[in-house]
Design an enzyme around this catalytic site. Structure first.
Site, PDB file in Angstrom:
ATOM      1  N   LYS A 191       0.842  -1.190   0.000  1.00 33.13           N
ATOM      2  CA  LYS A 191       0.000   0.000   0.000  1.00 33.13           C
ATOM      3  C   LYS A 191       0.881   1.246   0.000  1.00 33.13           C
ATOM      4  O   LYS A 191       1.194   1.831   1.039  1.00 33.13           O
ATOM      5  CB  LYS A 191      -0.941   0.007   1.204  1.00 33.13           C
ATOM      6  CG  LYS A 191      -2.134   0.943   1.023  1.00 33.13           C
ATOM      7  CD  LYS A 191      -3.002   0.486  -0.142  1.00 33.13           C
ATOM      8  CE  LYS A 191      -4.172   1.410  -0.397  1.00 33.13           C
ATOM      9  NZ  LYS A 191      -4.923   1.026  -1.596  1.00 33.13           N
ATOM     10  N   SER A 395      -8.312  -0.237  -5.550  1.00 30.83           N
ATOM     11  CA  SER A 395      -8.591   0.018  -4.145  1.00 30.83           C
ATOM     12  C   SER A 395     -10.090   0.258  -3.947  1.00 30.83           C
ATOM     13  O   SER A 395     -10.891  -0.638  -4.157  1.00 30.83           O
ATOM     14  CB  SER A 395      -7.745   1.182  -3.635  1.00 30.83           C
ATOM     15  OG  SER A 395      -7.559   1.075  -2.241  1.00 30.83           O
TER      16      SER A 395
END
Length: 601
Positions: A191, A395
């Site tokens: 991430k 995402s």
């Protein structure tokens, strides 16, 4: 004096606003006069359809002539282009297609859809010619142009064929100069959305996924060039590795371009391949925008049976969508309220038989993405819902997709990035050292000022923030697992914030099929058992018209006039406050967003 300057600014702003309204009302009346009698353009026989490859092709346009005339809105969108090209292939009035390259800013997934539409036209047997002017032809533009039968370039043009790159931007040194300390919690080692704030370069994990992504793009590009130009993979790879920048002559020698011709010579070539008996005749040219209007490609919503396309384009935020600071710049985000209303309209309409949700989003605020997923889930209980991923659906963009009956992606879609983070800033030192502002906090409980941004987290507070992020990540994994028929552990293996190309996402089980937007529409038609030749398209949400955008522009203009009456100290303070507001806009929210704005060049 202060009262007087403010009064003057208010009166002046009102007068200018009134003047602008009168001017635009005059323009509006003129526009009505012209549009009221407008007829579809006439297309003559033996015409050549001209596609000017310049800039971008939006996913959805308003079709408002004022937006086109005064806000530079494209006269056609991606679906218009694809449908028009398909119609032109069987149109007896169209002899050839001429792709005029003068630059391309298309996302790669969009470029691939455009290229496939050209290849479909080519199957008709009609000639396709591509040419560049004296501009540099980039890989993106050449990817599209290579679909043509012949590719020509100006003798002095440059030709870029040197591989792909991604440039990631970092702000750590800026924050250091401002005495701002980022405080970040995340779930997922890949991430990388937080890395610009805490690093000066890519982490090993982020570099790994970025390299894998651009290699996937590069492979699709190489395969296309091999097939179109009759070159081997080794020849294509060798050219890319050893040619920092070619001249057009180098490109001809390498077999990437067929010849170096000026415009009049290209027109002669088109006449020749189109079967002109007299080459001195003028070449009848019709632009793509004219042809779109002439054939009325979409006839959107004109049937009793319709497929709804609901667009989710931009960063996911709570509330309504807006166009950012540029009143005419198109949507910069998709609001959960706007999307909810669009989905409800499509679901409740008796004229809509199935829904295609077109996602072009890097994600955003996690609760907003979950609300949008919920709306898709509700719709799927009533009608078939198919997800069509555009250039990016990552995402939060992937989160919302999980509730549909099936997920379709382009091989070059950027997707995945299943992970979350929260971004906080400690600006206490900035206020004290840069502005001379200090704070003395009185609190009723130990954690009352945890999110004030005036001090760093304690170890216990960081643990609490991490727990919140981990819980959201766990929910994300469960939602994906339930939709994809995977265990939470299996999802975690392909998640952790990692981005995937559409082709790789298919391999790891995150999407069902590689397909275009039109493929998604065709699937919806089949599932809804509609006649393939007799259905309409209804698009939601409707893009704002010029005058809807103009209202926003007017507000911005009036505000700027009022600010001119402010003192220098007031302006400086306001500018700093605006900077802080932008910096802290995501403060305290759990974000499901892609590592950074990945632009493959």
């Amino acid at each position: 004096m202060r009262f007087f300057s403010t009064l003057v600014a208010s009166v002046l702003g009102s007068l200018i606003a009134l003047g602008l309204v009168i001017v635009f009302m005059f323009i509006f009346l003129i526009g009505l006069a012209f549009s009221g009698g407008e007829q579809a353009p006439r297309i003559n026989r033996n015409s050549t359809l001209v596609f000017k490859l310049s800039g971008s092709i939006p996913e959805n346009v308003s079709g408002d002539p004022f937006m086109q005339a005064f806000a530079d809105e494209s006269p056609f969108d991606l679906r218009d282009f694809i449908e028009s090209t398909e119609k032109a292939a069987s149109d007896d009035r169209i002899d050839a297609l001429w792709i005029q390259v003068s630059g391309s800013a298309l996302p790669w997934a969009t470029a691939r859809e455009v290229r496939n539409a050209i290849l479909t036209f080519k199957e008709s047997g009609k000639p396709v010619i591509a040419s560049s002017s004296n501009y540099t032809m980039s890989e993106n533009a050449y990817f599209i142009a290579s679909a043509a039968d012949k590719v020509y370039a100006s003798p002095e043009a440059l030709f870029e064929f040197n591989g792909f790159y991604v440039a990631a931007e970092f702000y750590k040194r800026l924050l250091d100069k401002l005495d701002v300390e980022p405080q970040i919690v995340r779930a997922g080692k890949y991430k990388g959305a937080i890395e610009p704030w805490e690093r000066e370069d890519l982490s090993p994990a982020n570099r790994e996924q970025t390299v894998a992504l651009i290699r996937a793009f590069e492979s699709v590009f190489y395969t296309a060039i091999e097939e179109s130009r009759g070159l081997s993979r080794s020849e294509v790879v060798n050219l890319a590795q050893n040619s920092a920048m070619m001249t057009a002559r180098d490109a001809v020698d390498a077999g990437l371009v067929d010849d170096l011709l000026f415009r009049d010579e290209i027109e002669t070539e088109i006449k020749t391949v189109s079967g002109f008996e007299d080459l001195s005749e003028d070449l009848e040219l019709v632009t793509m925008s004219t042809y779109v209007r002439a054939v009325n490609v979409s006839k959107r919503g004109s049937r009793s049976d319709n497929i709804a396309i609901v667009y989710a384009d931009g960063v996911i935020v709570p509330g309504g969508s807006d166009s950012g600071n540029n009143p005419f710049g198109g949507s910069s985000n998709i609001g959960s309220d706007t999307f909810r209303k669009a989905m409800q309209r499509a679901t409740d309409s008796d004229a809509v038989n199935a829904i295609v949700v077109r996602i072009n989003s890097p994600g955003g605020v996690a609760p907003a993405a979950d609300e949008m997923r919920h709306e898709i889930e509700l719709a799927a209980k009533v009608k078939p819902v198919i997800i069509s991923m555009g250039s990016v659906a990552a995402s939060g963009g992937y989160w919302m997709a999980t509730a549909a009956d099936s997920i379709l992606a382009d091989p070059l879609t950027i997707t995945g990035s299943i992970g979350v983070y929260s971004l906080f800033f400690d600006v206490g030192d900035l206020f004290e050292s840069k502005l001379g502002i200090t704070y003395d906090i009185v609190e009723t409980n130990p954690y009352a000022d945890m999110y004030s941004g005036l001090r760093p987290f304690t170890a216990d507070e960081r643990r609490l923030a991490q727990r919140s992020v981990d819980e959201t990540y766990g929910s994300f994994l469960e939602i994906v697992g339930e939709n994809r028929g995977m265990t939470t552990e299996e999802v975690h293996e392909v998640a952790q914030g990692r981005v995937w190309s559409g082709a790789d996402a298919l391999e790891v089980g995150l999407v069902d099929r590689l397909a275009s937007l039109q493929d998604a529409v065709d699937s919806a038609v089949r599932i809804a058992e509609l006649d393939q030749d007799d259905y309409g398209i209804i698009e939601y949400p409707k893009p704002p018209t010029f005058f809807e955008q103009f209202e926003n522009a007017l507000n911005v203009r009036v505000r700027s006039i009022a600010l001119k009456a402010a003192s220098p100290l007031e302006l400086e303070t306001l500018n700093r406050l605006n900077l802080f507001d932008d910096l802290l806009s995501d403060y305290g929210t759990v974000q499901a967003r892609m590592p950074f704005d990945i632009v493959v060049k």
